[in-house]
Design an enzyme around this catalytic site. Structure first.
Site, PDB file in Angstrom:
ATOM      1  CG  HIS A   1      -0.284   0.412   2.480  1.00 56.87           C
ATOM      2  ND1 HIS A   1       0.577  -0.428   3.124  1.00 56.87           N
ATOM      3  CD2 HIS A   1      -0.324   1.553   3.212  1.00 56.87           C
ATOM      4  CE1 HIS A   1       1.034   0.176   4.224  1.00 56.87           C
ATOM      5  NE2 HIS A   1       0.506   1.369   4.298  1.00 56.87           N
TER       6      HIS A   1
HETATM    7  N1  UDP Z   1      -3.825  -5.002   8.736  1.00 55.12           N
HETATM    8  C1  UDP Z   1      -5.107  -5.490   8.907  1.00 55.12           C
HETATM    9  N2  UDP Z   1      -5.781  -5.959   7.818  1.00 55.12           N
HETATM   10  C2  UDP Z   1      -5.239  -5.982   6.576  1.00 55.12           C
HETATM   11  C3  UDP Z   1      -3.923  -5.483   6.412  1.00 55.12           C
HETATM   12  C4  UDP Z   1      -3.242  -4.987   7.511  1.00 55.12           C
HETATM   13  O1  UDP Z   1      -5.619  -5.505  10.036  1.00 55.12           O
HETATM   14  O2  UDP Z   1      -5.907  -6.401   5.632  1.00 55.12           O
HETATM   15  C5  UDP Z   1      -3.117  -4.482   9.917  1.00 55.12           C
HETATM   16  C6  UDP Z   1      -1.778  -5.110  10.159  1.00 55.12           C
HETATM   17  O3  UDP Z   1      -1.896  -6.315  10.866  1.00 55.12           O
HETATM   18  C7  UDP Z   1      -1.057  -4.031  10.948  1.00 55.12           C
HETATM   19  C8  UDP Z   1      -1.644  -2.759  10.396  1.00 55.12           C
HETATM   20  O4  UDP Z   1      -2.842  -3.124   9.719  1.00 55.12           O
HETATM   21  O5  UDP Z   1      -1.369  -4.117  12.323  1.00 55.12           O
HETATM   22  C9  UDP Z   1      -0.681  -2.135   9.448  1.00 55.12           C
HETATM   23  O6  UDP Z   1      -1.286  -1.101   8.794  1.00 55.12           O
HETATM   24  P1  UDP Z   1      -0.802  -0.573   7.378  1.00 55.12           P
HETATM   25  O7  UDP Z   1      -0.022  -1.617   6.697  1.00 55.12           O
HETATM   26  O8  UDP Z   1      -2.013  -0.024   6.707  1.00 55.12           O
HETATM   27  O9  UDP Z   1       0.089   0.684   7.764  1.00 55.12           O
HETATM   28  P2  UDP Z   1       1.596   0.880   8.213  1.00 55.12           P
HETATM   29  O10 UDP Z   1       1.884  -0.050   9.347  1.00 55.12           O
HETATM   30  O11 UDP Z   1       2.462   0.646   7.024  1.00 55.12           O
HETATM   31  O12 UDP Z   1       1.654   2.305   8.649  1.00 55.12           O
END
Ligand code: UDP
Length: 357
Positions: free
Chosen positions: A202
């Protein structure tokens, strides 16, 4: 004590779960402001339901705008809430536009700010998240760092403990989340073939460059000939793939809708390895002792790379495939103390009580 918590994006809902629970136990009046950055049922509501988060007192409903417009509107909306609520402090998480807008609105009103996940750096100023992190850290009063290294980053930027700033190594709040919810993890309602690799994509650096995105998808399709690849699709990535005419239904990759946190940690725990450009998912892979192939050129979670749990492969086909093959053939020795002992929430809440009560 009254605290305003600013959240707006999926990882922030998850991170806030542990702290909101502790606030409730401590009788702290928490006013949750949802900026609206993520708003769909599967990117927002599911987390409030599954993780029993307190309902937002305010929903600013701000989304689908450019970075400047979104941050500006949030700044105005949060300022109005803070003027009305007059909290003892404002709590922000991570590195989104909501984080920066919350910190800035509070600091200009002379309301103390606490930042959870302070000091993380990718040293890539093209990432909107990096800009948000640096600016938020610079104006926060309480900086909760997940590791010694993140504290060092703050020190190098000249942010030192002083009358205005306190830096606390709390450990990673997402480790607390993983421990708290691991026993509630549940299988998504899908037919799942084992073994499988789990993937998420993403980050703007991958989705906004269509050639990069196509290269990653082609590589995953090739890998799917050997092992099933399950990919819960972020709305941004889905929109980009649909716009460039990618036939998702015909792909050998198993694309699914985004899942709730309890399903996500189940999927990580049952996978062979994780392929991701997410910050949070890199650490969850580690917490569930799964190797991680990171679709980026750098990471904020460098300890994982240094310990051999994570390989940075960018969007390069050869690198992605060879990292997957390497991890599938290698047994790693897991050490589970890189980001604290799973009590970050207690440390953070105790410090907030001592500082703001
Ligand atoms: N996550 C979720 N469902 C999904 C994909 C990710 O619950 O389909 C959770 C994942 O387990 C983690 C969080 O979302 O706890 C990560 O968010 P994201 O990847 O959107 O953002 P980042 O961590 O890169 O800021």
């Amino acid at each position: 004590m009254k605290i305003v918590t600013i959240i707006g994006a999926r990882p922030q809902f998850i991170k806030s779960a542990v702290i909101s629970k502790l606030f409730l136990e401590q009788g702290i009046d928490e006013i949750v402001v949802h900026t609206g950055q993520h708003f769909d049922a599967d990117m927002s509501d599911v987390f409030f339901e599954e993780l029993r988060l307190p309902s937002p007192r305010y929903n600013l409903d701000i989304h689908g705008l450019s970075h400047g417009a979104m941050t500006g509107k949030m700044l105005e909306g949060i300022e109005n809430v803070l003027i009305y609520e007059k909290p003892d402090g404002v709590l922000v998480y991570g590195d989104t536009n909501s984080t920066l807008a919350g910190a800035l609105a509070a600091r200009k009103l002379h309301i103390p700010v606490a930042h959870v996940e302070a000091g993380l750096r990718s040293f890539n100023m093209l990432m909107p998240e990096e800009i948000n992190r640096i600016l938020t850290d610079r104006i926060s009063n309480l900086l909760f760092c997940p590791s010694e290294l993140s504290k060092d980053n703050l020190r190098k930027e000249g942010i030192m403990a002083s009358k205005d700033y306190k830096i606390v190594i709390s450990g990673d709040i997402m480790y607390d989340c993983a421990l708290l919810f691991a026993s509630y993890a549940k299988s998504p309602m899908l037919s799942i073939e084992f073994p499988y690799l789990l993937c998420t994509i993403h980050r703007a650096e991958n989705t906004d460059d269509i050639e990069k995105l196509k290269c990653i998808i082609n590589t995953l399709e090739e890998i799917s000939k050997e092992t099933v690849v399950i990919l819960p699709l972020h709305p941004r990535t889905r929109a980009k793939l649909t716009a460039c005419g990618c036939a998702l239904d015909d792909s050998p990759i198993k694309f699914i809708s985004p899942v709730g946190y309890l399903e996500m940690i189940w999927l990580i725990d049952h996978s062979e390895l994780v392929i991701t450009d997410s910050g949070g998912v890199q650490k969850e892979a580690y917490y569930f002792q799964k190797p991680c192939v990171t679709l980026r050129d750098e990471t904020e979670w460098v300890e994982l790379v240094e310990h051999g749990y994570n390989k940075l492969v960018g969007a390069d086909k050869e690198n992605i495939i060879s990292a997957i093959h390497y991890f599938l053939a290698t047994k790693l020795a897991w050490n589970n103390n890189l980001y604290g002992d799973g009590h970050a929430g207690e440390i953070i809440v105790q410090e907030l009580i001592e500082s703001w009560n």
